[in-house]
Scaffold this motif. Structure first.
Motif, PDB file in Angstrom:
ATOM      1  N   ARG A   1      -8.923  -1.140  -2.946  1.00  0.00           N
ATOM      2  CA  ARG A   1      -8.037  -0.852  -3.973  1.00  0.00           C
ATOM      3  C   ARG A   1      -8.384   0.526  -4.430  1.00  0.00           C
ATOM      4  NH1 ARG A   1      -6.302  -5.812  -8.043  1.00  0.00           N
ATOM      5  NH2 ARG A   1      -6.403  -7.264  -6.244  1.00  0.00           N
ATOM      6  N   GLN A   2      -9.586   0.699  -4.810  1.00  0.00           N
ATOM      7  CA  GLN A   2     -10.088   2.226  -5.132  1.00  0.00           C
ATOM      8  C   GLN A   2      -9.837   3.050  -4.019  1.00  0.00           C
ATOM      9  OE1 GLN A   2     -11.307   3.772  -7.482  1.00  0.00           O
ATOM     10  NE2 GLN A   2     -12.257   2.456  -9.015  1.00  0.00           N
ATOM     11  N   ALA A   3      -9.874   2.850  -2.739  1.00  0.00           N
ATOM     12  CA  ALA A   3      -9.728   3.717  -1.675  1.00  0.00           C
ATOM     13  C   ALA A   3      -8.326   4.097  -1.755  1.00  0.00           C
ATOM     14  CB  ALA A   3     -10.121   3.232  -0.408  1.00  0.00           C
ATOM     15  N   VAL A   4      -7.487   3.278  -2.075  1.00  0.00           N
ATOM     16  CA  VAL A   4      -6.272   3.516  -1.944  1.00  0.00           C
ATOM     17  C   VAL A   4      -5.888   4.526  -3.362  1.00  0.00           C
ATOM     18  CG1 VAL A   4      -3.814   2.540  -2.461  1.00  0.00           C
ATOM     19  CG2 VAL A   4      -5.322   1.272  -0.954  1.00  0.00           C
ATOM     20  N   ALA A   5      -6.162   4.243  -4.290  1.00  0.00           N
ATOM     21  CA  ALA A   5      -5.946   4.883  -5.431  1.00  0.00           C
ATOM     22  C   ALA A   5      -6.645   6.392  -5.328  1.00  0.00           C
ATOM     23  CB  ALA A   5      -6.804   4.485  -6.774  1.00  0.00           C
ATOM     24  N   ILE A   6      -7.654   6.596  -4.542  1.00  0.00           N
ATOM     25  CA  ILE A   6      -8.285   7.934  -4.452  1.00  0.00           C
ATOM     26  C   ILE A   6      -7.605   8.517  -3.180  1.00  0.00           C
ATOM     27  CG2 ILE A   6     -10.230   9.041  -3.574  1.00  0.00           C
ATOM     28  CD1 ILE A   6     -12.080   6.718  -4.595  1.00  0.00           C
ATOM     29  N   ALA A   7      -7.228   7.888  -2.269  1.00  0.00           N
ATOM     30  CA  ALA A   7      -6.439   8.350  -1.057  1.00  0.00           C
ATOM     31  C   ALA A   7      -5.064   8.966  -1.580  1.00  0.00           C
ATOM     32  CB  ALA A   7      -6.469   7.541  -0.077  1.00  0.00           C
ATOM     33  N   ARG A   8      -4.354   8.321  -2.364  1.00  0.00           N
ATOM     34  CA  ARG A   8      -3.161   8.727  -3.194  1.00  0.00           C
ATOM     35  C   ARG A   8      -3.333   9.892  -3.872  1.00  0.00           C
ATOM     36  NH1 ARG A   8      -0.430   4.861  -7.493  1.00  0.00           N
ATOM     37  NH2 ARG A   8      -2.580   5.074  -8.444  1.00  0.00           N
ATOM     38  N   ALA A   9      -4.443  10.191  -4.404  1.00  0.00           N
ATOM     39  CA  ALA A   9      -4.580  11.539  -5.255  1.00  0.00           C
ATOM     40  C   ALA A   9      -4.610  12.635  -4.167  1.00  0.00           C
ATOM     41  CB  ALA A   9      -5.954  11.300  -6.158  1.00  0.00           C
TER      42      ALA A   9
ATOM     43  N   GLY B   1      -9.524   9.535   7.744  1.00  0.00           N
ATOM     44  CA  GLY B   1     -10.458   8.569   8.152  1.00  0.00           C
ATOM     45  C   GLY B   1     -10.479   6.945   7.627  1.00  0.00           C
ATOM     46  N   LEU B   2      -9.521   6.596   6.755  1.00  0.00           N
ATOM     47  CA  LEU B   2      -9.534   5.488   6.035  1.00  0.00           C
ATOM     48  C   LEU B   2      -8.907   4.432   6.694  1.00  0.00           C
ATOM     49  CD1 LEU B   2     -10.151   4.458   3.104  1.00  0.00           C
ATOM     50  CD2 LEU B   2      -8.111   5.089   2.433  1.00  0.00           C
ATOM     51  N   ARG B   3      -9.574   3.355   6.911  1.00  0.00           N
ATOM     52  CA  ARG B   3      -9.290   2.195   7.546  1.00  0.00           C
ATOM     53  C   ARG B   3      -8.537   1.193   6.522  1.00  0.00           C
ATOM     54  NH1 ARG B   3     -13.596   1.363  12.554  1.00  0.00           N
ATOM     55  NH2 ARG B   3     -13.241   3.415  13.730  1.00  0.00           N
ATOM     56  N   LEU B   4      -7.565   0.729   6.715  1.00  0.00           N
ATOM     57  CA  LEU B   4      -6.928  -0.179   5.636  1.00  0.00           C
ATOM     58  C   LEU B   4      -6.120  -1.075   6.622  1.00  0.00           C
ATOM     59  CD1 LEU B   4      -5.813   2.019   2.890  1.00  0.00           C
ATOM     60  CD2 LEU B   4      -7.680   0.338   2.669  1.00  0.00           C
ATOM     61  N   PRO B   5      -5.719  -2.534   6.120  1.00  0.00           N
ATOM     62  CA  PRO B   5      -4.918  -3.295   6.788  1.00  0.00           C
ATOM     63  C   PRO B   5      -3.458  -2.816   6.638  1.00  0.00           C
ATOM     64  CG  PRO B   5      -5.988  -4.401   5.025  1.00  0.00           C
ATOM     65  CD  PRO B   5      -6.288  -2.780   4.813  1.00  0.00           C
ATOM     66  N   ASP B   6      -2.547  -3.581   7.415  1.00  0.00           N
ATOM     67  CA  ASP B   6      -1.165  -3.093   7.550  1.00  0.00           C
ATOM     68  C   ASP B   6      -0.679  -2.653   6.184  1.00  0.00           C
ATOM     69  OD1 ASP B   6       1.772  -3.319   7.416  1.00  0.00           O
ATOM     70  OD2 ASP B   6       1.530  -4.087   9.520  1.00  0.00           O
ATOM     71  N   LEU B   7       0.121  -1.293   6.221  1.00  0.00           N
ATOM     72  CA  LEU B   7       0.451  -0.703   4.850  1.00  0.00           C
ATOM     73  C   LEU B   7       1.406  -1.477   4.072  1.00  0.00           C
ATOM     74  CD1 LEU B   7       0.215   2.982   5.850  1.00  0.00           C
ATOM     75  CD2 LEU B   7      -1.293   1.526   5.016  1.00  0.00           C
TER      76      LEU B   7
ATOM     77  N   ILE C   1       0.825  -1.144  -0.002  1.00  0.00           N
ATOM     78  CA  ILE C   1      -0.094  -0.018   0.071  1.00  0.00           C
ATOM     79  C   ILE C   1       0.860   1.150   0.026  1.00  0.00           C
ATOM     80  CG2 ILE C   1      -1.682   1.145   1.299  1.00  0.00           C
ATOM     81  CD1 ILE C   1      -2.724  -1.410   2.326  1.00  0.00           C
ATOM     82  N   THR C   2       1.898   1.186   0.757  1.00  0.00           N
ATOM     83  CA  THR C   2       2.943   2.373   0.977  1.00  0.00           C
ATOM     84  C   THR C   2       3.474   2.686  -0.231  1.00  0.00           C
ATOM     85  OG1 THR C   2       3.032   2.194   3.370  1.00  0.00           O
ATOM     86  CG2 THR C   2       4.789   3.136   2.101  1.00  0.00           C
ATOM     87  N   GLU C   3       4.002   1.502  -0.899  1.00  0.00           N
ATOM     88  CA  GLU C   3       4.807   1.661  -2.207  1.00  0.00           C
ATOM     89  C   GLU C   3       3.793   2.338  -3.463  1.00  0.00           C
ATOM     90  OE1 GLU C   3       8.259  -1.840  -1.763  1.00  0.00           O
ATOM     91  OE2 GLU C   3       5.968  -2.459  -2.266  1.00  0.00           O
ATOM     92  N   ASN C   4       2.401   1.880  -3.403  1.00  0.00           N
ATOM     93  CA  ASN C   4       1.639   2.380  -4.284  1.00  0.00           C
ATOM     94  C   ASN C   4       1.388   3.961  -4.124  1.00  0.00           C
ATOM     95  OD1 ASN C   4       0.283   0.423  -6.281  1.00  0.00           O
ATOM     96  ND2 ASN C   4       0.677  -0.776  -4.653  1.00  0.00           N
ATOM     97  N   VAL C   5       1.061   4.189  -2.851  1.00  0.00           N
ATOM     98  CA  VAL C   5       1.121   5.740  -2.532  1.00  0.00           C
ATOM     99  C   VAL C   5       2.033   6.576  -3.202  1.00  0.00           C
ATOM    100  CG1 VAL C   5       0.805   7.451  -0.531  1.00  0.00           C
ATOM    101  CG2 VAL C   5      -0.379   5.126  -0.580  1.00  0.00           C
ATOM    102  N   TYR C   6       3.242   5.984  -2.985  1.00  0.00           N
ATOM    103  CA  TYR C   6       4.497   6.935  -3.406  1.00  0.00           C
ATOM    104  C   TYR C   6       5.071   6.290  -4.633  1.00  0.00           C
ATOM    105  CZ  TYR C   6       4.962   9.097   1.123  1.00  0.00           C
ATOM    106  OH  TYR C   6       4.394   9.955   2.160  1.00  0.00           O
ATOM    107  N   LEU C   7       4.456   5.945  -5.530  1.00  0.00           N
ATOM    108  CA  LEU C   7       4.746   5.081  -6.914  1.00  0.00           C
ATOM    109  C   LEU C   7       5.175   6.573  -7.740  1.00  0.00           C
ATOM    110  CD1 LEU C   7       5.039   2.573  -8.537  1.00  0.00           C
ATOM    111  CD2 LEU C   7       2.679   3.223  -9.246  1.00  0.00           C
ATOM    112  N   GLY C   8       6.289   6.512  -8.162  1.00  0.00           N
ATOM    113  CA  GLY C   8       6.637   7.707  -9.092  1.00  0.00           C
ATOM    114  C   GLY C   8       7.196   8.905  -8.169  1.00  0.00           C
TER     115      GLY C   8
ATOM    116  N   ASP D   1      13.646   5.903   1.623  1.00  0.00           N
ATOM    117  CA  ASP D   1      13.288   5.964   3.090  1.00  0.00           C
ATOM    118  C   ASP D   1      11.976   5.294   3.403  1.00  0.00           C
ATOM    119  OD1 ASP D   1      13.004   6.865   5.688  1.00  0.00           O
ATOM    120  OD2 ASP D   1      13.832   8.699   5.379  1.00  0.00           O
ATOM    121  N   VAL D   2      12.130   4.302   3.500  1.00  0.00           N
ATOM    122  CA  VAL D   2      10.701   3.344   3.760  1.00  0.00           C
ATOM    123  C   VAL D   2      10.048   3.612   4.890  1.00  0.00           C
ATOM    124  CG1 VAL D   2       9.827   0.931   3.759  1.00  0.00           C
ATOM    125  CG2 VAL D   2      11.720   1.325   2.273  1.00  0.00           C
TER     126      VAL D   2
END
Length: 271
Positions: free
Chosen positions: A161-169, A143-149, A103-110, A127-128
């Motif tokens: 997955r949709q929530a991760v993509a939206i939150a990343r934006a 306020g987004l609840r997800l499993p371990d990042l 999840i973390t790697e997808n948030v910071y992708l690019g 810097d992981v």
């Protein structure tokens, strides 16, 4: 409580946006405004122009004419990067997430953060810990609840997955998030995750443009609805008193065109 939203300034304005593909007029002088912290749904039948309009907002399609203003400043988007720099992020139906990454790697992708230590930075070490800490803080703030990042995105449900993509934006400082059919092909529980998250974004000051064919979802989360038909805007108003049948009538042309152009919604009236 009356928020006085009619006195707010638009966060984004489209003025007379037109786009043609040969003889096909995909957009015909479309104008509307978006205001801070509102959810605006963009609906219409196939070929109505909403997809082209979303691509104009995303910076992937250049209009033939018309102007785009972000917080009163004119912008000409040459690429998607230009739109992002102006504070507009688009989450397309085909999610740009990598299932094998966390999840973390997808948030910071690019946008990965390099290690602060000079030697480790020289070795291109990431810097992981910092990325995980900041991603976790951002998710908690929203306020987004997800499993371990550290969990791989491939093991998440479709709604997560949709929530991760939206939150990343959102976490990358976007003022406006355009969502293209975010609940398509999701089950009931996963759809609820996405719709609840969209509703929560309003409380965090984010303007959401929702493109959807599901009229019940549109009526649930929207402050305002814009109906496109044959490349033109046919309706633009708050949701008070509207039914699914009304929306279908505007989409199909059974109802005459009606628009309240450039007017911020009265939140007290539509909520």
């Amino acid at each position: 409580m009356n928020t006085g939203s009619t006195e707010r300034q638009p966060v984004l304005e489209l003025r007379d946006i037109s786009k043609s593909y040969g003889p096909v007029r995909a957009l015909d002088a479309v104008s509307f405004s978006l205001y801070p912290a509102e959810v605006v749904s963009l609906i219409g039948d196939n070929g109505a122009g909403k997809s082209t309009l979303s691509k104009v907002l995303a910076g992937t399609v250049r209009p033939d004419s018309g102007s785009i203003l972000v917080e009163g400043t004119p912008h000409a988007f040459e690429t998607a990067v230009d739109a992002r720099r102006a504070g507009i992020e688009t989450v397309f139906q085909t999610l740009a997430v990598v299932p094998t990454l966390s999840i973390t790697e997808n948030v910071y992708l690019g946008r990965e953060i390099m290690h602060r230590d000079p030697f480790r930075r020289f070795l291109r070490s990431l810097d992981v810990r910092r990325m995980a800490r900041e991603a976790d803080s951002g998710f908690r703030r929203l306020g987004l609840r997800l499993p371990d990042l550290r969990t791989s995105v491939g093991s998440l449900s479709g709604g997560q997955r949709q929530a991760v993509a939206i939150a990343r934006a959102v976490l990358w400082g976007s003022k406006i998030v355009v969502l293209d059919e975010p609940t398509a092909a999701l089950g009931v529980q996963q759809t609820e995750i996405v719709l609840s998250f969209i509703e929560s974004l309003r409380e965090h000051g984010v303007t959401v443009v929702l493109i959807s064919h599901n009229m019940e979802h549109v009526l649930r989360v929207s402050d305002r609805i814009i109906v496109m038909r044959l490349g033109q805007k046919r309706f633009d108003a708050g949701c008070q008193g509207l039914t699914v049948s009304d929306l279908v009538g505007y989409i199909t042309g059974a109802h005459p065109p009606s628009a309240v152009a450039g007017k911020a919604p009265d939140r007290q009236a539509v909520l």
